[in-house]
Design a protein around this motif. Structure first.
Motif, PDB file in Angstrom:
ATOM      1  N   ASP A 122       0.988   4.097  -2.759  1.00  0.00           N
ATOM      2  CA  ASP A 122       0.426   5.575  -2.598  1.00  0.00           C
ATOM      3  C   ASP A 122       1.668   6.324  -2.752  1.00  0.00           C
ATOM      4  OD1 ASP A 122      -1.936   5.118  -1.088  1.00  0.00           O
ATOM      5  OD2 ASP A 122      -0.583   5.101   0.780  1.00  0.00           O
ATOM      6  N   ALA A 123       3.077   5.953  -2.895  1.00  0.00           N
ATOM      7  CA  ALA A 123       4.025   6.706  -3.453  1.00  0.00           C
ATOM      8  C   ALA A 123       4.049   7.022  -4.927  1.00  0.00           C
ATOM      9  CB  ALA A 123       5.339   5.911  -3.160  1.00  0.00           C
ATOM     10  N   ILE A 124       3.457   6.083  -5.521  1.00  0.00           N
ATOM     11  CA  ILE A 124       3.316   6.088  -7.194  1.00  0.00           C
ATOM     12  C   ILE A 124       2.150   6.983  -7.467  1.00  0.00           C
ATOM     13  CG2 ILE A 124       2.552   4.656  -9.202  1.00  0.00           C
ATOM     14  CD1 ILE A 124       3.812   2.221  -7.885  1.00  0.00           C
ATOM     15  N   GLU A 125       1.120   6.964  -6.687  1.00  0.00           N
ATOM     16  CA  GLU A 125      -0.041   7.826  -6.761  1.00  0.00           C
ATOM     17  C   GLU A 125       0.363   9.250  -6.596  1.00  0.00           C
ATOM     18  OE1 GLU A 125      -4.483   8.582  -5.137  1.00  0.00           O
ATOM     19  OE2 GLU A 125      -3.465   6.601  -4.896  1.00  0.00           O
ATOM     20  N   GLN A 126       1.267   9.429  -5.516  1.00  0.00           N
ATOM     21  CA  GLN A 126       1.970  11.043  -5.339  1.00  0.00           C
ATOM     22  C   GLN A 126       2.644  11.386  -6.513  1.00  0.00           C
ATOM     23  OE1 GLN A 126       3.693  11.031  -1.414  1.00  0.00           O
ATOM     24  NE2 GLN A 126       1.794  10.942  -0.643  1.00  0.00           N
ATOM     25  N   GLU A 127       3.401  10.399  -7.078  1.00  0.00           N
ATOM     26  CA  GLU A 127       4.549  10.909  -8.096  1.00  0.00           C
ATOM     27  C   GLU A 127       3.685  10.946  -9.516  1.00  0.00           C
ATOM     28  OE1 GLU A 127       7.861   8.507  -7.917  1.00  0.00           O
ATOM     29  OE2 GLU A 127       8.450   9.123  -6.137  1.00  0.00           O
ATOM     30  N   LEU A 128       2.413  10.352  -9.602  1.00  0.00           N
ATOM     31  CA  LEU A 128       1.999  10.496 -11.082  1.00  0.00           C
ATOM     32  C   LEU A 128       1.696  11.456 -11.673  1.00  0.00           C
ATOM     33  CD1 LEU A 128       0.582   8.408 -12.762  1.00  0.00           C
ATOM     34  CD2 LEU A 128      -1.563   8.669 -11.521  1.00  0.00           C
ATOM     35  N   PRO A 129       1.392  12.773 -11.225  1.00  0.00           N
ATOM     36  CA  PRO A 129       1.581  14.032 -11.943  1.00  0.00           C
ATOM     37  C   PRO A 129       2.850  14.211 -12.633  1.00  0.00           C
ATOM     38  CG  PRO A 129       0.362  14.392  -9.949  1.00  0.00           C
ATOM     39  CD  PRO A 129       1.084  13.123  -9.709  1.00  0.00           C
ATOM     40  N   VAL A 130       3.877  13.958 -11.971  1.00  0.00           N
ATOM     41  CA  VAL A 130       5.385  14.146 -12.289  1.00  0.00           C
ATOM     42  C   VAL A 130       5.602  12.974 -13.565  1.00  0.00           C
ATOM     43  CG1 VAL A 130       7.736  13.992 -11.883  1.00  0.00           C
ATOM     44  CG2 VAL A 130       6.316  15.017 -10.386  1.00  0.00           C
ATOM     45  N   ALA A 156       0.694  -1.201   0.099  1.00  0.00           N
ATOM     46  CA  ALA A 156      -0.023  -0.013   0.007  1.00  0.00           C
ATOM     47  C   ALA A 156       0.712   1.108   0.166  1.00  0.00           C
ATOM     48  CB  ALA A 156      -0.945   0.014   1.101  1.00  0.00           C
ATOM     49  N   ALA A 157       2.092   1.236   0.672  1.00  0.00           N
ATOM     50  CA  ALA A 157       2.924   2.530   0.692  1.00  0.00           C
ATOM     51  C   ALA A 157       3.589   2.662  -0.480  1.00  0.00           C
ATOM     52  CB  ALA A 157       3.894   1.923   1.677  1.00  0.00           C
ATOM     53  N   GLU A 158       3.898   1.390  -1.283  1.00  0.00           N
ATOM     54  CA  GLU A 158       4.468   1.700  -2.648  1.00  0.00           C
ATOM     55  C   GLU A 158       3.347   2.372  -3.884  1.00  0.00           C
ATOM     56  OE1 GLU A 158       7.769  -1.964  -2.574  1.00  0.00           O
ATOM     57  OE2 GLU A 158       5.681  -2.260  -3.288  1.00  0.00           O
TER      58      GLU A 158
END
Length: 90
Positions: free
Chosen positions: A28-36, A24-26
């Motif tokens: 979430d990290a991907i989701e946060q970086e998705l705009p970049v 789940a943490a991974e």
């Protein structure tokens, strides 16, 4: 020969980690970086268009705009993570 066996064991051990699902943490990290990530894809698309021809003024503007979106997305991500670290430390 012992070195080869030791390396093979380490490589085989890494294969087990490949088959697992992301945590789940991974995710979430991907989701946060998705705009970049999406902004980088747009920049690459704009650059790929100009590979086989001389860039027109429109192409140059498209690349500049895409580059600004990448920078803005990176800035927003850095600000979010800086805020998250500052909030968690208090």
């Amino acid at each position: 020969m012992k070195d080869i066996v030791a390396r093979q064991t380490a490589v085989t051990g890494a294969v087990d980690r490949i088959d697992r699902e992301p945590t789940a943490a991974e995710l979430d990290a991907i989701e946060q970086e998705l705009p970049v990530i999406l902004a980088c894809v747009d920049l690459l698309d704009a650059q790929i268009i100009t590979l086989d021809r001389i860039p027109s003024e429109l192409d140059q503007r498209r690349i500049r705009r895409a580059h600004r979106r990448v920078l803005a997305a990176r800035r927003a991500l850095a600000n979010r993570s800086a805020t998250g670290h500052a909030g968690g430390a208090a």
